[in-house]
Write an enzyme that holds these catalytic residues in place. Structure first.
Site, PDB file in Angstrom:
ATOM      1  N   GLY A   1       0.873  -1.173   0.000  1.00  0.00           N
ATOM      2  CA  GLY A   1       0.000   0.000   0.000  1.00  0.00           C
ATOM      3  C   GLY A   1       0.907   1.218   0.000  1.00  0.00           C
ATOM      4  O   GLY A   1       1.748   1.357  -0.885  1.00  0.00           O
ATOM      5  N   GLU A   2       0.779   2.031   1.021  1.00  0.00           N
ATOM      6  CA  GLU A   2       1.633   3.226   1.104  1.00  0.00           C
ATOM      7  C   GLU A   2       2.232   3.254   2.514  1.00  0.00           C
ATOM      8  O   GLU A   2       1.517   3.365   3.508  1.00  0.00           O
ATOM      9  CB  GLU A   2       0.783   4.467   0.804  1.00  0.00           C
ATOM     10  CG  GLU A   2       1.573   5.599   0.189  1.00  0.00           C
ATOM     11  CD  GLU A   2       2.429   6.324   1.218  1.00  0.00           C
ATOM     12  OE1 GLU A   2       3.599   6.651   0.929  1.00  0.00           O
ATOM     13  OE2 GLU A   2       1.943   6.529   2.333  1.00  0.00           O
ATOM     14  N   SER A   3       3.551   3.132   2.550  1.00  0.00           N
ATOM     15  CA  SER A   3       4.198   2.842   3.835  1.00  0.00           C
ATOM     16  C   SER A   3       4.103   3.974   4.860  1.00  0.00           C
ATOM     17  O   SER A   3       4.024   3.712   6.059  1.00  0.00           O
ATOM     18  CB  SER A   3       5.655   2.443   3.614  1.00  0.00           C
ATOM     19  OG  SER A   3       6.334   3.438   2.896  1.00  0.00           O
TER      20      SER A   3
ATOM     21  N   CYS B   1       5.909  -5.598   0.083  1.00  0.00           N
ATOM     22  CA  CYS B   1       6.095  -4.259  -0.488  1.00  0.00           C
ATOM     23  C   CYS B   1       6.086  -3.183   0.595  1.00  0.00           C
ATOM     24  O   CYS B   1       7.027  -3.102   1.380  1.00  0.00           O
ATOM     25  CB  CYS B   1       5.054  -4.022  -1.581  1.00  0.00           C
ATOM     26  SG  CYS B   1       5.604  -2.766  -2.746  1.00  0.00           S
TER      27      CYS B   1
ATOM     28  N   ARG C   1      12.815   3.244  -0.363  1.00  0.00           N
ATOM     29  CA  ARG C   1      11.372   3.048  -0.533  1.00  0.00           C
ATOM     30  C   ARG C   1      10.872   2.836  -1.959  1.00  0.00           C
ATOM     31  O   ARG C   1      10.059   1.957  -2.206  1.00  0.00           O
ATOM     32  CB  ARG C   1      10.598   4.225   0.074  1.00  0.00           C
ATOM     33  CG  ARG C   1      10.441   4.133   1.562  1.00  0.00           C
ATOM     34  CD  ARG C   1       9.532   5.233   2.057  1.00  0.00           C
ATOM     35  NE  ARG C   1       8.296   5.263   1.323  1.00  0.00           N
ATOM     36  CZ  ARG C   1       7.624   6.374   1.043  1.00  0.00           C
ATOM     37  NH1 ARG C   1       8.057   7.533   1.447  1.00  0.00           N
ATOM     38  NH2 ARG C   1       6.500   6.312   0.359  1.00  0.00           N
TER      39      ARG C   1
ATOM     40  N   ILE D   1       5.361  -3.209  -7.872  1.00  0.00           N
ATOM     41  CA  ILE D   1       4.661  -1.931  -8.060  1.00  0.00           C
ATOM     42  C   ILE D   1       5.325  -0.881  -7.167  1.00  0.00           C
ATOM     43  O   ILE D   1       5.233  -0.961  -5.944  1.00  0.00           O
ATOM     44  CB  ILE D   1       3.158  -2.055  -7.684  1.00  0.00           C
ATOM     45  CG1 ILE D   1       2.482  -3.161  -8.503  1.00  0.00           C
ATOM     46  CG2 ILE D   1       2.445  -0.717  -7.888  1.00  0.00           C
ATOM     47  CD1 ILE D   1       1.089  -3.534  -8.026  1.00  0.00           C
ATOM     48  N   ARG D   2       6.013   0.060  -7.779  1.00  0.00           N
ATOM     49  CA  ARG D   2       6.771   1.055  -7.007  1.00  0.00           C
ATOM     50  C   ARG D   2       7.474   0.388  -5.826  1.00  0.00           C
ATOM     51  O   ARG D   2       7.333   0.786  -4.663  1.00  0.00           O
ATOM     52  CB  ARG D   2       5.866   2.200  -6.541  1.00  0.00           C
ATOM     53  CG  ARG D   2       5.289   3.006  -7.709  1.00  0.00           C
ATOM     54  CD  ARG D   2       4.480   4.192  -7.250  1.00  0.00           C
ATOM     55  NE  ARG D   2       5.272   5.153  -6.476  1.00  0.00           N
ATOM     56  CZ  ARG D   2       6.197   5.968  -6.978  1.00  0.00           C
ATOM     57  NH1 ARG D   2       6.444   5.959  -8.275  1.00  0.00           N
ATOM     58  NH2 ARG D   2       6.855   6.789  -6.204  1.00  0.00           N
TER      59      ARG D   2
ATOM     60  N   HIS E   1       4.535  -8.254  -4.914  1.00  0.00           N
ATOM     61  CA  HIS E   1       3.171  -8.515  -4.433  1.00  0.00           C
ATOM     62  C   HIS E   1       2.728  -9.940  -4.758  1.00  0.00           C
ATOM     63  O   HIS E   1       2.060 -10.159  -5.777  1.00  0.00           O
ATOM     64  CB  HIS E   1       2.190  -7.544  -5.103  1.00  0.00           C
ATOM     65  CG  HIS E   1       2.293  -6.146  -4.605  1.00  0.00           C
ATOM     66  ND1 HIS E   1       1.493  -5.665  -3.596  1.00  0.00           N
ATOM     67  CD2 HIS E   1       3.110  -5.147  -4.965  1.00  0.00           C
ATOM     68  CE1 HIS E   1       1.807  -4.409  -3.348  1.00  0.00           C
ATOM     69  NE2 HIS E   1       2.780  -4.065  -4.168  1.00  0.00           N
TER      70      HIS E   1
ATOM     71  N   GLU F   1       0.395 -11.594  -3.576  1.00  0.00           N
ATOM     72  CA  GLU F   1      -1.067 -11.764  -3.442  1.00  0.00           C
ATOM     73  C   GLU F   1      -1.800 -11.387  -4.725  1.00  0.00           C
ATOM     74  O   GLU F   1      -3.000 -11.639  -4.836  1.00  0.00           O
ATOM     75  CB  GLU F   1      -1.589 -10.926  -2.256  1.00  0.00           C
ATOM     76  CG  GLU F   1      -1.727  -9.431  -2.475  1.00  0.00           C
ATOM     77  CD  GLU F   1      -0.399  -8.670  -2.497  1.00  0.00           C
ATOM     78  OE1 GLU F   1       0.677  -9.300  -2.440  1.00  0.00           O
ATOM     79  OE2 GLU F   1      -0.445  -7.427  -2.601  1.00  0.00           O
TER      80      GLU F   1
HETATM   81  N1  LIG Z   1       3.147  -1.232  -3.839  1.00  0.00           N
HETATM   82  C1  LIG Z   1       3.640  -0.792  -2.719  1.00  0.00           C
HETATM   83  O1  LIG Z   1       3.334  -1.288  -1.624  1.00  0.00           O
HETATM   84  C2  LIG Z   1       4.526   0.409  -2.854  1.00  0.00           C
HETATM   85  C3  LIG Z   1       5.115   0.900  -1.567  1.00  0.00           C
HETATM   86  C4  LIG Z   1       5.638   2.322  -1.712  1.00  0.00           C
HETATM   87  N2  LIG Z   1       6.896   2.329  -2.392  1.00  0.00           N
HETATM   88  C5  LIG Z   1       5.749   2.968  -0.340  1.00  0.00           C
HETATM   89  O2  LIG Z   1       6.706   3.539  -0.015  1.00  0.00           O
HETATM   90  O3  LIG Z   1       4.848   2.893   0.423  1.00  0.00           O
END
Ligand SMILES: NC(=O)CC[C@H](N)C(=O)O
Length: 221
Positions: A64-66, A96, A123, A154-155, A190, A192
């Site tokens: 998600g978003e850390s 992630c 990150r 993903i990122r 990911h 999942e």
């Molecule tokens: N798909 C992800 O969970 C990306 C994480 C993202 N890079 C973060 O810093 O939160």
């Protein structure tokens, strides 16, 4: 909090998906499949407040978003409970953003890390190169190792330093992308998001986890 049971009320295991933000339903589905394939029934809880983690045998900390996940875990007091879960030797799969939050250092003041995994992360390093991609990985310990695991990035964070107690289970582009330290298994991708649940099975049903963890029914005393 919501509870669902995959096999009636008396399940073998209780799994908690940290649900403050991120890929929650996909992890819930994956742990149900993985448990079923290993002959266990499981109740899945979605965790948004303190008090639930102590009753869970297994935990999943999604992507998600850390910065958001870390802030909400702290605000709700779930952070300390996750640390206690790991200190008790119970397994957790962090993916992630979950890996970032689990690390010992995310090199970003907005992320208060849980420090349950001795790695340093950058990150969005993979994200800067390419926002999202899929890579066929060879992962140590998964079933059918000749069949590559379809890893969705993903990122994704880059693990740029690992402690002595951390083992690398998979590499991509000469970087560690799946690591294990005792009961903690973490991936920068990911697992999942594809129907392949071999990584979830490795996190929770690998032989050493079944033997070492205090949570599996066979080892309960
Ligand atoms: N798909 C992800 O969970 C990306 C994480 C993202 N890079 C973060 O810093 O939160």
């Amino acid at each position: 909090m919501t509870a669902e049971t995959s096999s009636g009320t008396d399940a073998d295991l209780r799994a908690g998906v940290i649900a403050v933000q991120g890929n929650v339903s996909e992890h819930a589905a994956a742990i149900k499949r993985a448990a079923f394939e290993n002959g266990f029934s499981v109740i899945v809880e979605q965790i948004r407040q303190a008090g639930v983690v102590p009753n869970c045998d297994l935990l999943l900390l999604p992507g998600g978003e850390s910065t958001t996940i870390s802030r909400l875990l702290k605000r709700e007091g779930i952070d300390a409970e996750i640390k206690q879960h790991v200190a008790a030797g119970k397994p957790i799969l962090a993916t992630c953003a979950g890996l970032i939050v689990s690390s010992s250092d995310a090199k970003d003041d907005r992320v208060t890390t849980l420090d349950i995994l001795d790695v340093t992360v950058d990150r969005n390093a993979f994200g800067r190169q390419k926002d999202s991609f899929e890579a066929p990985l060879s992962i140590d310990g998964i079933d059918d190792p000749e069949t590559p695991f379809p890893a969705v990035f993903i990122r994704a964070p880059l693990i740029d330093a690992i402690g002595d107690d951390v083992s690398v289970l998979a590499w991509w582009d000469e970087n560690p992308v799946a690591v294990r330290q005792g009961p903690v298994l973490a991936t920068s991708f990911h697992p999942e998001l594809t129907p392949d649940d071999r990584l979830h099975r490795l996190a929770f049903f690998a032989e050493e986890i079944i033997t070492d963890s205090p949570v599996h029914p066979e080892t309960d005393v």
